[in-house]
Design a protein around this motif. Structure first.
Motif, PDB file in Angstrom:
ATOM      1  N   TYR A 129       0.863  -1.337   0.103  1.00  0.00           N
ATOM      2  CA  TYR A 129       0.083  -0.500   0.193  1.00  0.00           C
ATOM      3  C   TYR A 129       0.926   0.989  -0.251  1.00  0.00           C
ATOM      4  O   TYR A 129       1.612   1.390   1.061  1.00  0.00           O
ATOM      5  CB  TYR A 129      -0.413   0.027   1.214  1.00  0.00           C
ATOM      6  CG  TYR A 129      -1.693  -0.462   1.526  1.00  0.00           C
ATOM      7  CD1 TYR A 129      -3.073  -1.041   0.672  1.00  0.00           C
ATOM      8  CD2 TYR A 129      -1.368  -2.239   1.455  1.00  0.00           C
ATOM      9  CE1 TYR A 129      -3.620  -1.716   0.498  1.00  0.00           C
ATOM     10  CE2 TYR A 129      -2.165  -3.134   1.737  1.00  0.00           C
ATOM     11  CZ  TYR A 129      -4.100  -3.114   1.260  1.00  0.00           C
ATOM     12  OH  TYR A 129      -4.674  -4.520   1.136  1.00  0.00           O
TER      13      TYR A 129
ATOM     14  N   ASN B  30      -1.149  -1.118  -4.766  1.00  0.00           N
ATOM     15  CA  ASN B  30      -2.408  -0.333  -4.061  1.00  0.00           C
ATOM     16  C   ASN B  30      -2.032   1.225  -4.044  1.00  0.00           C
ATOM     17  O   ASN B  30      -1.230   1.681  -3.027  1.00  0.00           O
ATOM     18  CB  ASN B  30      -3.246  -0.564  -2.726  1.00  0.00           C
ATOM     19  CG  ASN B  30      -4.134  -2.556  -3.028  1.00  0.00           C
ATOM     20  OD1 ASN B  30      -5.076  -2.408  -3.369  1.00  0.00           O
ATOM     21  ND2 ASN B  30      -2.512  -3.085  -2.619  1.00  0.00           N
ATOM     22  N   TYR B  31      -2.905   1.845  -4.556  1.00  0.00           N
ATOM     23  CA  TYR B  31      -2.708   3.407  -3.593  1.00  0.00           C
ATOM     24  C   TYR B  31      -3.551   4.311  -2.826  1.00  0.00           C
ATOM     25  O   TYR B  31      -5.206   3.700  -3.626  1.00  0.00           O
ATOM     26  CB  TYR B  31      -2.145   4.280  -5.267  1.00  0.00           C
ATOM     27  CG  TYR B  31      -1.148   3.347  -5.636  1.00  0.00           C
ATOM     28  CD1 TYR B  31       0.123   4.383  -5.597  1.00  0.00           C
ATOM     29  CD2 TYR B  31      -1.088   2.694  -6.466  1.00  0.00           C
ATOM     30  CE1 TYR B  31       1.327   4.188  -6.248  1.00  0.00           C
ATOM     31  CE2 TYR B  31       0.054   2.046  -7.272  1.00  0.00           C
ATOM     32  CZ  TYR B  31       1.685   2.628  -6.782  1.00  0.00           C
ATOM     33  OH  TYR B  31       2.919   2.064  -7.880  1.00  0.00           O
ATOM     34  N   ILE B  32      -3.642   4.825  -2.435  1.00  0.00           N
ATOM     35  CA  ILE B  32      -4.195   5.573  -0.730  1.00  0.00           C
ATOM     36  C   ILE B  32      -3.826   6.542  -0.962  1.00  0.00           C
ATOM     37  O   ILE B  32      -3.361   7.310  -0.298  1.00  0.00           O
ATOM     38  CB  ILE B  32      -4.742   4.625   0.100  1.00  0.00           C
ATOM     39  CG1 ILE B  32      -4.866   3.474   0.414  1.00  0.00           C
ATOM     40  CG2 ILE B  32      -5.451   5.376   1.169  1.00  0.00           C
ATOM     41  CD1 ILE B  32      -4.283   2.194   1.610  1.00  0.00           C
TER      42      ILE B  32
ATOM     43  N   LYS C 109     -13.995  -2.224  -3.099  1.00  0.00           N
ATOM     44  CA  LYS C 109     -12.408  -2.528  -2.816  1.00  0.00           C
ATOM     45  C   LYS C 109     -12.276  -2.519  -1.731  1.00  0.00           C
ATOM     46  O   LYS C 109     -11.517  -3.139  -1.010  1.00  0.00           O
ATOM     47  CB  LYS C 109     -11.859  -1.530  -3.894  1.00  0.00           C
ATOM     48  CG  LYS C 109     -10.101  -1.480  -3.890  1.00  0.00           C
ATOM     49  CD  LYS C 109      -9.447  -0.192  -4.854  1.00  0.00           C
ATOM     50  CE  LYS C 109      -8.148  -1.254  -4.558  1.00  0.00           C
ATOM     51  NZ  LYS C 109      -7.397  -0.530  -6.014  1.00  0.00           N
ATOM     52  N   ARG C 110     -12.767  -1.976  -0.577  1.00  0.00           N
ATOM     53  CA  ARG C 110     -13.241  -1.903   0.785  1.00  0.00           C
ATOM     54  C   ARG C 110     -13.716  -2.427   1.837  1.00  0.00           C
ATOM     55  O   ARG C 110     -14.019  -2.135   2.388  1.00  0.00           O
ATOM     56  CB  ARG C 110     -12.980  -0.120   0.931  1.00  0.00           C
ATOM     57  CG  ARG C 110     -12.200   0.596   0.142  1.00  0.00           C
ATOM     58  CD  ARG C 110     -10.787   0.971   0.940  1.00  0.00           C
ATOM     59  NE  ARG C 110     -10.019   1.674   0.751  1.00  0.00           N
ATOM     60  CZ  ARG C 110      -8.854   1.623   0.026  1.00  0.00           C
ATOM     61  NH1 ARG C 110      -8.679   0.279  -0.842  1.00  0.00           N
ATOM     62  NH2 ARG C 110      -8.357   2.403  -0.948  1.00  0.00           N
TER      63      ARG C 110
END
Ligand code: SF4
Ligand code: SF4
Ligand code: SF4
Lengths: 345, 344, 116
Positions: free
Chosen positions: B201, B228-230, C65-66
């Motif tokens: 992430y 994943n990019y947050i 996704k979450r």
């Protein structure tokens, strides 16, 4: 540009001649703590400290609950200062962290807005005929105990150690938001790495637990607690902390704020009643002490003189761990010599 | 005994900028003295494993540098720090910590950057928790070919945090360091190549894919590697009872606070002016913002300083990527040549 | 259990360690272009349905996704499958295919919410 490094935040703590301001809510929540502080500073450390009977509210709770306007707050605080000036003191020591935060806020306001200071001087003069000087230092009592932690250690009868195993006790330290976050630069180590309680605990043999929600608010809030419908926010925050500290099996919690002590103590009971959950293995709950109570216990003061009987979570299991003697029969012995009867409660 | 060296150009710093400039000046026939305070040349490249965006190995570059410095007219001294530079009539006098004096017609400062000290971002617990490391420490792990988390075992979940020490008023740096976004993308891919099962992430405020092929690499890291990019800056890292690292952030696109436990948190530390950069710019009065050296004119004379004969190039001026810093070194060579031939 | 006149508030914090990710894992197998979504919102900006009924493809994608699935099936039924989103997506994401696959996945798990 300036670089802020919290670890470098230090402050000057005056070493004598304190003018003590008692706290409205502490006197009802934990009435033994303030007397204990006066004993520690006056009798044990031999310092000059004034316990002025004429002091009054700083308006803290009213101010934070939006019922007292700032002008009023400034004028009432100015009156506190004028009482201090009258007695010839320059080091103001407010027992309550909200008072500490608010006094700092007012003094800081006056630095930036001299017209507010002038207005306050005028108001106070008109209303009471009084004048005042701004204190040289506003110091919280926990800073003073922190400053003299080494001297106190020499006089202590007990350590924060399990007498049976010789292992240090595991301590959760929690400092009040109004102590550490209103003016983080007025805190040793700032809000994120506050040294004040951790320094005491470590000096006196305990081990500080660094749990993930260590810096999270205790959940006191002001409106959040005062209005019943909002209490769910308050208790949810406390629960978040308990859940986070639970895997570390803390022996006790120590705090420097009236609200934190109150709510970390009482909400444990409330959660137990609402959900049946306790956060220690024995089902007793995790005892919560004020730093004065902790210091007093280690110095060998009688636990019932400290006011430990007023805690929701009973402190006896902790006293047993450290090996502090106490008389069960005297727990509810009143000053009148009669045992206080709880039947009517 | 005091030793005096006479030369055309003194080049201070043998990182990529200094080496490329010194090499090209020497090939033009000038006498060049190149000084490096460390024992080996290469500067910050020494601390890396592979370079973005094409994964070229740093060792290959270092090897190339080694070949470049054996050119005629170039003398290199390593383990020597230039402590002072000053102008004396038409000459520049540099002194070193070894007691040498260098008299030259021009000086090129290529004193570079230093990585941000992550201890200053106290909320991430760097130096306190095992599982929190800097991007340079992660480069070391990559060099050894072994990634391990806070418990010394292979991590299942890794977080990468961008902008540590950059774009942050709290640490006094409002600027962007330019290299860390793409480096984070590179890390994501490198992790997935070594540990295909690990979840990665990357937490970012903005992703700045400014160079050629950066955006493509970013896309590839998502499509082919599942990184994943947050969008959200981590506000706090703490240790859990089982020695892992717990993070708090907001998923700003979801508008919810999130909590995540990882085995390793990699802090993408930014670029700051090096100590030599600050020291020498202060002495010569060319210190600009944040301690970087300031050029005479950003758009017209970016290798010149307010002093004729004192030139600057590379990351002593501001954050640059590798190709940019090398291009700047070459630009400085032209400017110095013009100066020495009285063409400016 | 005692009633004190108030309840302990639920946390809004999303615990990423315990989210339900199996449906999303299936989705990216069925439609791998989902993996490269930038969350730029161009799809939601141009969406015909968005203006009328508040549908947000970007957000629905993120919800899955979450692992936040509570109202997702109902939300997904707001899409008209017109395909305008696909025309503007900078990452050539097969948006309609994602919507259809999300719907199918939601039907497998929560048939009672599902209606078209
Ligand atoms: S390059 Fe990216 S990570 Fe680095 S400072 Fe700029 S925005 Fe932040
Ligand atoms: S296909 Fe659905 S999401 Fe896309 S534009 Fe049409 S209505 Fe909106
Ligand atoms: S337009 Fe494409 S990339 Fe942008 S949010 Fe929509 S699907 Fe994702």
């Amino acid at each position: 540009m300036e670089r802020k490094f919290w670890k470098n935040y230090q402050k000057d703590i005056p070493d004598n001649n304190y003018y003590y301001e008692r706290s409205c809510i502490r006197q009802s929540f934990f009435p033994g703590s303030e007397t204990t502080f006066l004993r520690i500073v006056g009798d044990v450390l031999g310092k000059q400290i004034e316990d002025d009977q004429n002091l009054h509210t700083c308006t803290g709770i009213g101010y934070h609950a939006d019922v007292v306007p700032f002008e009023t707050t400034q004028t009432i605080i100015a009156r506190l200062f004028s009482l201090m000036s009258e007695k010839g003191y320059r080091n103001f020591v407010p027992s309550c962290v909200t008072s500490f935060g608010l006094l700092n806020e007012v003094v800081e306001t006056w630095k930036h807005f001299p017209e507010e200071l002038q207005q306050t001087r005028d108001f106070l003069k008109q209303a009471t005929g009084r004048e005042f000087e701004i204190p040289e230092y506003i110091t919280h009592p926990c800073d003073i105990i922190y400053k003299f932690r080494k001297e106190l250690k020499e006089k202590m009868r007990f350590q924060i150690v399990n007498q049976k195993t010789g292992e240090p006790l595991r301590v959760v330290e929690h400092i009040g938001c109004h102590y550490s976050k209103v003016f983080p630069q007025a805190v040793i180590g700032s809000a994120e790495f506050p040294q004040v309680l951790a320094g005491m605990v470590e000096e006196w043999g305990g081990q500080v637990i660094d749990y993930p929600e260590r810096r999270h608010c205790c959940g006191f809030g002001f409106r959040h607690y005062l209005i019943m419908a909002n209490r769910g926010y308050s208790i949810a925050n406390s629960r978040k902390k308990f859940e986070s500290m639970e895997p570390y099996h803390p022996d006790f919690i120590v705090t420097n704020c009236p609200g934190c002590t109150m709510f970390l103590d009482r909400w444990q009971y409330t959660i137990k009643e609402m959900e049946g959950k306790t956060y220690d293995k024995q089902g007793n709950g995790i005892p919560v002490l004020t730093y004065e109570e902790m210091t007093g216990l280690l110095l060998g003061f009688n636990p019932w003189d400290l006011g430990l009987q007023l805690h929701q979570i009973s402190a006896e299991p902790l006293l047993d761990k450290i090996g502090i003697p106490y008389d069960k029969e005297q727990k509810y012995l009143g000053k009148s010599g009669k045992i206080i009867d709880f039947k009517g409660f | 005994m005091e030793k005096i060296i006479y030369t055309d150009i003194a080049v201070i710093g043998a990182g990529p900028t200094g080496i490329v400039a010194a090499y090209n000046l020497a090939r033009l026939g000038y006498k060049v003295s190149l000084f490096e305070k460390e024992e080996s040349l290469g500067g910050n490249i020494l601390k890396t494993y592979k370079l973005f965006p094409n994964f070229q190995s740093s060792n290959e570059l270092l090897q190339l540098f080694g070949e470049m410095i054996v050119v005629n007219n170039l003398s290199l001294q390593t383990g020597v720090t230039v402590t002072n530079i000053r102008k004396d009539n038409n000459h520049w006098i540099s002194t070193t910590n070894k007691g040498e004096t260098i008299v030259s017609k021009a000086v090129l400062m290529a004193t570079g950057f230093k990585p941000f000290d992550a201890h200053y971002k106290e909320e991430y617990g760097y130096g306190i928790y095992n599982g929190v490391i800097t991007s340079l420490e992660f480069e070391k792990m990559l060099k050894c070919g072994e990634i391990y988390g806070s418990n010394g075992i292979t991590p299942e979940k890794i977080a990468i945090l961008n902008c540590v020490g950059s774009r942050d008023a709290k640490v006094g740096n409002n600027y962007c360091s330019r290299v860390c976004c793409i480096n984070a993308v590179k890390f994501g891919i490198e992790i997935k190549e070594i540990l295909p099962k690990a979840e990665v992430y990357c937490f970012y405020m903005d992703l700045r894919m400014t160079g050629q092929f950066y955006e493509e690499l970013y896309r590839k890291s998502q499509q082919e590697y599942g990184v994943n990019y947050i969008r959200g800056k981590i506000s706090e890292a703490s240790q859990t009872a089982d020695n892992r690292i717990q993070l708090k952030a907001e998923d700003t696109l979801l508008r919810l606070p999130i909590k995540m436990t990882v085995d390793l948190l990699i802090l993408m530390i930014g670029i700051e002016a090096s100590e030599s950069t600050k020291e020498l710019s202060a002495q010569t009065g060319i210190m600009g913002e944040y301690g970087f050296a300031k050029s005479h004119s950003l758009l017209k004379a970016d290798n010149h300083t307010i002093h004729p004969g004192l030139f600057i190039a590379g990351t002593c001026k501001r954050p640059f990527t590798y190709p940019e810093t090398v291009a700047d070194a070459r630009a400085a060579v032209v400017e110095i040549q013009h100066y020495l031939e009285n063409k400016t | 259990m005692k009633n004190f006149g108030f309840k302990i508030s639920a946390s809004r914090q999303l615990d990423m360690d315990t989210i339900q990710s199996d449906l999303y894992e299936k989705l990216i197998q069925l439609e791998p272009t989902a993996k490269r979504c930038l969350m730029c919102g161009a799809c939601a900006a141009t969406c015909t349905a968005a203006e009328i009924n508040g549908f947000n493809f970007r957000y629905c994608h993120l919800l899955m996704k979450r692992g936040i699935l509570d109202n997702l099936a109902k939300e997904l039924s707001k899409c008209m499958l017109c395909g305008k989103c696909y025309m503007v997506c900078p990452r050539e994401i097969n948006t309609r295919s994602i919507i259809l696959k999300m719907k199918a996945l939601m039907t497998e798990t929560t048939p009672k919410h599902y209606s078209l």
